[in-house]
Design a protein around this motif. Sequence first.
Motif, PDB file in Angstrom:
ATOM      1  N   ALA A 109     -74.125   2.192  57.796  1.00  0.00           N
ATOM      2  CA  ALA A 109     -72.670   2.005  57.714  1.00  0.00           C
ATOM      3  C   ALA A 109     -72.238   1.726  56.278  1.00  0.00           C
ATOM      4  CB  ALA A 109     -72.234   0.876  58.641  1.00  0.00           C
ATOM      5  N   LEU A 110     -73.036   0.939  55.541  1.00  0.00           N
ATOM      6  CA  LEU A 110     -72.716   0.678  54.139  1.00  0.00           C
ATOM      7  C   LEU A 110     -72.789   1.965  53.322  1.00  0.00           C
ATOM      8  CD1 LEU A 110     -74.550  -2.684  53.320  1.00  0.00           C
ATOM      9  CD2 LEU A 110     -72.100  -2.307  53.617  1.00  0.00           C
ATOM     10  N   MET A 111     -73.755   2.812  53.623  1.00  0.00           N
ATOM     11  CA  MET A 111     -73.910   4.068  52.896  1.00  0.00           C
ATOM     12  C   MET A 111     -72.719   4.987  53.125  1.00  0.00           C
ATOM     13  SD  MET A 111     -78.001   4.623  53.625  1.00  0.00           S
ATOM     14  CE  MET A 111     -78.224   6.098  52.617  1.00  0.00           C
ATOM     15  N   VAL A 112     -72.160   4.930  54.326  1.00  0.00           N
ATOM     16  CA  VAL A 112     -70.984   5.760  54.643  1.00  0.00           C
ATOM     17  C   VAL A 112     -69.734   5.146  54.023  1.00  0.00           C
ATOM     18  CG1 VAL A 112     -69.514   6.598  56.511  1.00  0.00           C
ATOM     19  CG2 VAL A 112     -71.996   6.672  56.752  1.00  0.00           C
ATOM     20  N   LYS A 113     -69.615   3.832  54.111  1.00  0.00           N
ATOM     21  CA  LYS A 113     -68.416   3.151  53.605  1.00  0.00           C
ATOM     22  C   LYS A 113     -68.217   3.350  52.107  1.00  0.00           C
ATOM     23  CE  LYS A 113     -66.257  -1.419  53.478  1.00  0.00           C
ATOM     24  NZ  LYS A 113     -66.403  -2.862  53.826  1.00  0.00           N
ATOM     25  N   ARG A 114     -69.311   3.406  51.353  1.00  0.00           N
ATOM     26  CA  ARG A 114     -69.170   3.549  49.898  1.00  0.00           C
ATOM     27  C   ARG A 114     -68.555   4.880  49.517  1.00  0.00           C
ATOM     28  NH1 ARG A 114     -75.583   4.849  48.490  1.00  0.00           N
ATOM     29  NH2 ARG A 114     -75.588   6.789  49.687  1.00  0.00           N
ATOM     30  N   GLU A 115     -68.640   5.886  50.450  1.00  0.00           N
ATOM     31  CA  GLU A 115     -68.121   7.213  50.154  1.00  0.00           C
ATOM     32  C   GLU A 115     -66.741   7.433  50.723  1.00  0.00           C
ATOM     33  OE1 GLU A 115     -70.999   9.927  51.648  1.00  0.00           O
ATOM     34  OE2 GLU A 115     -72.577   9.317  50.258  1.00  0.00           O
ATOM     35  N   ALA A 116     -66.242   6.455  51.460  1.00  0.00           N
ATOM     36  CA  ALA A 116     -64.924   6.598  52.074  1.00  0.00           C
ATOM     37  C   ALA A 116     -63.843   6.559  51.007  1.00  0.00           C
ATOM     38  CB  ALA A 116     -64.694   5.492  53.093  1.00  0.00           C
ATOM     39  N   ALA A 144     -77.250  17.069  55.307  1.00  0.00           N
ATOM     40  CA  ALA A 144     -76.735  15.710  55.493  1.00  0.00           C
ATOM     41  C   ALA A 144     -76.362  15.088  54.156  1.00  0.00           C
ATOM     42  CB  ALA A 144     -77.775  14.850  56.204  1.00  0.00           C
ATOM     43  N   ARG A 145     -75.483  14.098  54.194  1.00  0.00           N
ATOM     44  CA  ARG A 145     -75.032  13.457  52.957  1.00  0.00           C
ATOM     45  C   ARG A 145     -76.036  12.444  52.423  1.00  0.00           C
ATOM     46  NH1 ARG A 145     -70.291  13.598  56.140  1.00  0.00           N
ATOM     47  NH2 ARG A 145     -68.673  14.981  55.292  1.00  0.00           N
ATOM     48  N   ALA A 146     -76.831  11.814  53.326  1.00  0.00           N
ATOM     49  CA  ALA A 146     -77.752  10.775  52.886  1.00  0.00           C
ATOM     50  C   ALA A 146     -78.873  10.618  53.904  1.00  0.00           C
ATOM     51  CB  ALA A 146     -77.017   9.453  52.690  1.00  0.00           C
ATOM     52  N   VAL A 147     -79.936   9.946  53.470  1.00  0.00           N
ATOM     53  CA  VAL A 147     -81.096   9.688  54.326  1.00  0.00           C
ATOM     54  C   VAL A 147     -81.454   8.212  54.220  1.00  0.00           C
ATOM     55  CG1 VAL A 147     -83.560  10.156  54.691  1.00  0.00           C
ATOM     56  CG2 VAL A 147     -82.008  12.024  54.054  1.00  0.00           C
ATOM     57  N   LEU A 148     -81.685   7.576  55.369  1.00  0.00           N
ATOM     58  CA  LEU A 148     -82.135   6.191  55.414  1.00  0.00           C
ATOM     59  C   LEU A 148     -83.486   6.153  56.116  1.00  0.00           C
ATOM     60  CD1 LEU A 148     -81.689   3.166  54.945  1.00  0.00           C
ATOM     61  CD2 LEU A 148     -80.439   3.099  57.123  1.00  0.00           C
ATOM     62  N   ASP A 179     -78.512  -6.031  48.782  1.00  0.00           N
ATOM     63  CA  ASP A 179     -77.703  -4.868  49.164  1.00  0.00           C
ATOM     64  C   ASP A 179     -76.729  -4.456  48.067  1.00  0.00           C
ATOM     65  OD1 ASP A 179     -75.260  -6.778  50.534  1.00  0.00           O
ATOM     66  OD2 ASP A 179     -77.322  -7.432  50.833  1.00  0.00           O
ATOM     67  N   GLY A 180     -76.550  -5.286  47.057  1.00  0.00           N
ATOM     68  CA  GLY A 180     -75.684  -4.912  45.939  1.00  0.00           C
ATOM     69  C   GLY A 180     -76.243  -3.802  45.078  1.00  0.00           C
ATOM     70  N   VAL A 181     -77.547  -3.461  45.250  1.00  0.00           N
ATOM     71  CA  VAL A 181     -78.150  -2.401  44.423  1.00  0.00           C
ATOM     72  C   VAL A 181     -78.011  -1.029  45.063  1.00  0.00           C
ATOM     73  CG1 VAL A 181     -79.855  -4.063  43.577  1.00  0.00           C
ATOM     74  CG2 VAL A 181     -80.504  -2.481  45.417  1.00  0.00           C
ATOM     75  N   LEU A 182     -77.362  -0.932  46.211  1.00  0.00           N
ATOM     76  CA  LEU A 182     -77.286   0.345  46.928  1.00  0.00           C
ATOM     77  C   LEU A 182     -76.744   1.459  46.048  1.00  0.00           C
ATOM     78  CD1 LEU A 182     -77.512   2.014  49.527  1.00  0.00           C
ATOM     79  CD2 LEU A 182     -75.263   1.140  50.197  1.00  0.00           C
ATOM     80  N   GLY A 183     -75.675   1.203  45.364  1.00  0.00           N
ATOM     81  CA  GLY A 183     -75.110   2.190  44.447  1.00  0.00           C
ATOM     82  C   GLY A 183     -74.856   3.522  45.117  1.00  0.00           C
ATOM     83  N   ALA A 184     -75.188   4.601  44.402  1.00  0.00           N
ATOM     84  CA  ALA A 184     -74.947   5.950  44.910  1.00  0.00           C
ATOM     85  C   ALA A 184     -76.215   6.602  45.448  1.00  0.00           C
ATOM     86  CB  ALA A 184     -74.364   6.818  43.795  1.00  0.00           C
TER      87      ALA A 184
END
Length: 331
Positions: free
Chosen positions: A323-330, A113-117, A135-140
């Motif tokens: 959704a934010l985690m996916v959007k940052r990689e779009a 998987a690409r990420a884990v929440l 939520d601005g600290v999400l980063g990569a």
Amino acid sequence: MRIAINGFGRIGRTILRQILTLPRHSDVQVALVNDIASADMLAYLFQYDSTFGPLPFEVTTADGKLSVAGHDIALFHRTDLTRLDLSGVDVVLECTGIARSSDVAERGLTAGARAVLISGPSPAAEQTVVLGANDGVLGAARVVSNASCTTNALAPLLRVLDTVGGIETAHMTTIHCYTNSQPMVDAPRGDMARSRAGALSMVPTTTSAMQLVDQILPDLAGRISGAALRVPTASVSAVDLVARLQSDTDASAFPDALKAAVDASPVLGWTDRPLVSTDLRTRAESLVIAGPEIRVTGPRQVRVFGWYDNEWGFSARMLDIAALMVKREAP
């Protein structure tokens, strides 16, 4: 967004219920559900829910699939997520409650998987993110914690209250419904009071939200204290916050100023109705401020009270952060 749900307990089931019943999640694809319980038990507990009521459609299992509302979802029973192929999965929603070490938290990544929440506090997370607060600290970050339900209720409130009057100090009490961490009858637990029957008494205890708030809102670190009171209700909890502000506030103007800040938040709600806890069931906001309960005592002390569905609202934030985690990689 393509997700996998690891752990089909209260949060895992509530997440899937929202995906299947709310049009706003029509673009979410569920690759699989993984839980060590039997298929029949998982289907039964998903269809018949004591808190949210039965699903409006039948849930069946056959040939390693959970079939519900026209969806066939692969169903697995692995104790180790690395034994599954998660290639093509955007985010694993880690809802087992055991992902406190990096070797467990990162199993979804190892499986492809690409990420884990993670659906709770975890020292193994690269970042702890609360929508409407930090939520601005999400980063990569690839392994992220969604904090706790109480932290999701409290941190956005502290953020908006600090913008309205500046917080000097504050004390929060969460009036929290009982959970699986409490016994139904008296039985030994790590904490003596938490060893008492959860559905029979109000139980004073602690909350992890206080340590998390210092981490999420470092500018307020050391200025917020808190406690919890577990009460004999099955769902919907409350935050009761008393704060001393840094600047004088007008008693007649404060509610309107706070409401304007709340309206600008992506996760807070407001009600002017005299509601009780059951009225807030399945509300998706992280916290719904009760306007009639606001009090201003003197020029700088205020009391703010709000409701939160600790399962439904938290599950909604899991989907939002995913959704934010996916959007940052779009692209």
